[in-house]
Design an enzyme around this catalytic site. Structure first.
Site, mmCIF file in Angstrom:
data_model
loop_
_atom_site.group_PDB
_atom_site.id
_atom_site.type_symbol
_atom_site.label_atom_id
_atom_site.label_comp_id
_atom_site.label_asym_id
_atom_site.label_seq_id
_atom_site.Cartn_x
_atom_site.Cartn_y
_atom_site.Cartn_z
ATOM 1 N N CYS A 87 -0.667 2.112 -5.147
ATOM 2 C CA CYS A 87 -1.364 3.343 -5.514
ATOM 3 C C CYS A 87 -0.338 4.445 -5.763
ATOM 4 C CB CYS A 87 -2.313 3.767 -4.405
ATOM 5 S SG CYS A 87 -3.601 2.549 -4.114
ATOM 6 N N HIS A 137 0.845 -1.195 0.000
ATOM 7 C CA HIS A 137 0.000 0.000 0.000
ATOM 8 C C HIS A 137 0.871 1.233 0.000
ATOM 9 C CE1 HIS A 137 -3.950 -1.741 0.360
ATOM 10 N NE2 HIS A 137 -3.456 -2.616 1.223
#
Ligand code: NAG
Ligand code: NAG
Length: 325
Positions: free
Chosen positions: A206, A164
């Site tokens: 991301c 992440h």
């Protein structure tokens, strides 16, 4: 100019050899110096595969990494040249209804955890510090061989990271994060210490493309799954396992690799041309300004293949000949 260049190289070689020597890992030998002086050809490929996520619901990040691990092994990089870092062990998670397995597809044809998975850094060993130490070679003297990146200036290194992240950072284990400057500086150190010839950096997270925006070391080709402000998306959701099992960007890279083997003449340009935003759902980024070669002439096997063409010479290396003149 050439003389000065050679002199600098020699000094660098002696310095690095001294450094290695003083940490007790190697002795200064003519062979070692020769190795540092000959830079044109590349003799080995290495892979550093890093999953920074913990917890069951991040199953897909582990599957991404293990799929990549299978692929680089299939293409010829031996386990001794692969550093696998997995922050969590979903295979043995009590919530895994298929114990001791990891799948990247709902059809569950291939158990990624099946046979011969050598995890080099696991669980709480996957930290920002350990990662940076691994890259830069600043490990303690009692670090076992499988936890060292034993590369030199003839090594091509494939670095794959998933987890992440956000703009300019990637989380490690939900407790700390590495930022884009940390990795950029680590790479520059690697370059100065002659720890690589070329690096292929691939990241699926991301806002992934921000992670290589600060790189400045030479000979680095970077690819990311998504632009600044964009998420990176998961692919298959598995109803039995209860979570998503792979990310889209990694999935489509792997799909391309399926068509490639050790004798392949596919290039990096071929790989990149397959990226389809409507399938990946985010915008992959490719950074080539630090990379010296054309992507059309950079074979996938330059990074993933087993490199076996090593030149051996019978006569001793003429150390004095072209050094200080
Ligand atoms: C590698 O070495 C061979 C033989 O010495 C040489 O012909 C070739 O040009 C070298 N490759 C590069 C990329 O320098
Ligand atoms: C990208 O994927 C979409 C959806 O499957 C497809 O319609 C389109 O033709 C693809 N584009 C290219 C350039 O392959």
């Amino acid at each position: 100019m050439r003389g000065i260049h050679t002199l600098l190289r020699l000094l660098a070689a002696v310095f690095v050899a001294h450094l290695l020597c003083s940490t007790g890992t190697a002795k200064v030998t003519a062979g070692k110096i020769k190795k540092f002086l000959d830079t044109d050809n590349h003799t080995n490929n290495w892979a550093v595969l890093v999953c920074t996520s913990r917890f069951w619901f991040n199953y897909r990040h582990i599957a991404n990494t293990l799929s990549m691990y299978r692929t680089v092994k299939r293409m010829g990089i031996p386990d001794s040249h692969i550093i696998l870092m997995l922050a969590d062990d979903v295979a043995c998670n009590p919530r895994n209804c298929f114990p001791a397995t990891v799948f990247d597809h709902p059809q569950k044809t291939t158990d990624l955890y099946g046979d011969n998975v050598e995890v080099d850094y696991r669980g709480y060993e996957v930290t920002v510090e350990n990662f940076i130490r691994l890259l830069t070679g600043r490990v303690t003297t009692n670090t076992p061989r499988n936890k060292r990146l034993l590369t030199d200036d003839k090594s091509n290194i494939f670095i794959y990271m998933t987890g992440h992240g956000g703009e300019d950072f990637l989380k490690f284990q939900d407790s700390e994060e590495i930022n884009s400057y940390d990795i950029a500086d680590a790479m520059q150190q690697m370059w100065e210490k002659q720890r690589y010839r070329e690096i292929l950096f691939v990241i699926d997270t991301c806002q992934a493309n921000t992670m290589f925006s600060k790189f400045y070391a030479p000979n680095v080709l970077s690819i990311g799954s998504s632009e600044k402000g964009e998420n990176s998306y998961s692919h298959y959701h598995d109803r039995d396992i209860g979570v998503s099992v792979i990310d889209r960007f990694t999935y489509y890279n792997l799909k391309f690799f399926e068509s490639v083997d050790m004798s392949s003449k596919h290039t990096m340009a071929d790989l990149i041309s397959t990226y389809n935003i409507s399938l990946i759902h985010s915008t992959p980024g490719v950074r080539t300004d630090l990379f010296a070669r054309e992507l059309e002439k950079t074979y996938l096997t330059d990074f993933f293949g087993a490199v076996q063409e090593i030149e051996l010479t019978a006569e001793p290396y003429p150390i004095g000949k072209n050094s200080v003149s």
